[in-house]
Design an enzyme around this catalytic site. Structure first.
Site, mmCIF file in Angstrom:
data_model
loop_
_atom_site.group_PDB
_atom_site.id
_atom_site.type_symbol
_atom_site.label_atom_id
_atom_site.label_comp_id
_atom_site.label_asym_id
_atom_site.label_seq_id
_atom_site.Cartn_x
_atom_site.Cartn_y
_atom_site.Cartn_z
ATOM 1 C CB ILE A 65 -9.954 84.081 35.180
ATOM 2 C CG1 ILE A 65 -9.434 84.015 35.952
ATOM 3 C CG2 ILE A 65 -9.616 84.221 34.197
ATOM 4 C CD1 ILE A 65 -8.104 84.668 36.512
ATOM 5 C CB ILE A 74 -12.602 87.590 30.058
ATOM 6 C CG1 ILE A 74 -11.127 86.236 29.408
ATOM 7 C CG2 ILE A 74 -12.341 88.470 31.312
ATOM 8 C CD1 ILE A 74 -10.480 85.846 30.739
ATOM 9 C CE LYS A 75 -17.894 85.585 36.615
ATOM 10 N NZ LYS A 75 -17.860 84.605 38.794
ATOM 11 C CB ILE A 76 -16.390 91.512 31.929
ATOM 12 C CG1 ILE A 76 -15.447 91.005 31.389
ATOM 13 C CG2 ILE A 76 -16.414 93.311 31.792
ATOM 14 C CD1 ILE A 76 -15.061 92.033 29.307
#
Length: 359
Positions: A107, A138-140
């Site tokens: 996400i 967690i997408k960064i």
């Protein structure tokens, strides 16, 4: 056994690049896990914008959020988080059987804060806590400002999917940020064996931009290079991966696997599974739209490990591109800007649509 199982045997995990409430509640997600050998899911703002704008799967929750007078940003993330949490539960068995390597669901932080380190890190921590599943990622984005947030999120014990990587130079910065983050995580007392990360290298978008420039040149030499830049770029990144890992990681730490993203073919003249068969190799992930998955399942075309030992040929492709006048640095600059802008546009459209439904 399927072609995707054969791909897995070579070393590439297949993740689905799509998620929706309907896919979860209808049982379709379980079906693609069982029948198509999918071992993970990635999402992005465009995927959620498409999911929430269709059908009535979210109507009940939207009604409840409306009655609670939720802010539109909070409402959209509440729905996204619920979908990701449910998807994580669907992949629990794979997550456990692979020791956390697969069974992952990603996400993304709000793309509008990609230039804000503090906001990016704060939202990464918030999403990690709210999804509250060990197999979430967690997408960064790999922007200049977000690279330190990647390091510090990993240092907090958060598994991170670094997204929107378009160049080898940027990939090397991502590897550095990862190694610093894992070292800090170990110093902070985290069990680094539970932290996993992938570096999402975008493939087809490179070809789309380079091919446009080659076609504008129009020479035979230029046209002969169409459809080669994306694969060559990824293969050069893979060579850097082999040099970088396992390297100087803390005991028990996992290497950051390269992930091939944007693997749906944009040019109908190219083989539909081109970015699958030509990017197969150990310790990698390929996240595909379902159309690409189905095309690969139907057609196959694997011919072994197509990553290891390919760096020299890939460098020759870039040498030829330079000779015909392609400025790869400018291509990358355009793609990095467009990558964030496209996600911001999708997110903004979703917020506008949801605001009207909530109000």
């Amino acid at each position: 056994m399927t072609h995707i199982d054969d791909l897995f045997d070579i070393g590439t995990s297949t993740w689905l690049d799509d998620l929706s409430r309907e896919r979860i509640t209808s049982g379709n997600l379980t079906q693609v896990i069982n029948e198509k050998s999918i071992v993970g899911v990635t999402t992005n703002p465009s995927i959620f914008a498409a999911a929430m704008s269709k059908g009535n799967a979210y109507d009940e929750q939207i009604t409840a959020l409306k009655e609670a007078r939720s802010a539109v940003d909070d409402a959209v993330y509440a729905m996204s988080i619920d979908d990701v949490r449910d998807a994580c539960d669907a992949f629990t068995g794979i997550y456990e059987s692979t020791g956390g390597k697969d069974g992952r669901v990603s996400i993304e932080v709000d793309p509008r804060v990609s230039a804000d380190y503090d906001a990016t890190l704060a939202q990464a921590k918030e999403l990690w806590a709210k999804v509250d599943r060990p197999n979430v990622m967690i997408k960064i984005p790999a922007t200049d400002e977000s690279l330190p947030a990647i390091t510090d999120a990993l240092a907090e014990g958060i598994s991170v999917n670094v997204t929107l990587i378009f160049s080898v130079d940027r990939y090397l910065q991502v590897v550095k940020a990862f190694k610093e983050g894992i070292a800090k995580a170990a110093e902070n007392g985290h069990d680094v064996s539970t932290i996993h990360s992938v570096a999402s290298f975008f493939v087809s978008r490179m070809d789309t931009e380079v091919d446009k420039r080659l076609e504008a040149l129009g020479t035979d030499e230029a046209l002969a290079l169409r459809g080669k830049a994306g694969i060559a770029n990824a293969r050069l990144a893979y060579a850097e991966f082999l040099d970088a890992f396992p390297g100087d990681l803390p005991a028990g730490a996992n290497p950051q696997r390269p992930l091939w993203a944007s693997t749906g073919v944009k040019n109908p003249e190219y083989p539909k599974a081109m970015y699958v068969t030509e990017l197969a190799g150990p310790e990698t992930v390929n996240t595909m739209p379902e159309g690409t998955i189905d095309a690969f399942l139907a057609e196959g075309g694997l011919h072994g490990d197509t990553l290891t030992g390919t760096a020299d040929d890939a460098r020759e492709v870039f040498s030829q591109l330079e000779k015909v006048g392609i400025d790869i640095a400018d291509v990358v600059k355009v793609l990095e800007t467009e990558g964030v802008d496209k996600f911001v546009a999708s997110w903004s459209e979703l917020l506008e649509s949801m605001e009207s439904r909530l109000r």
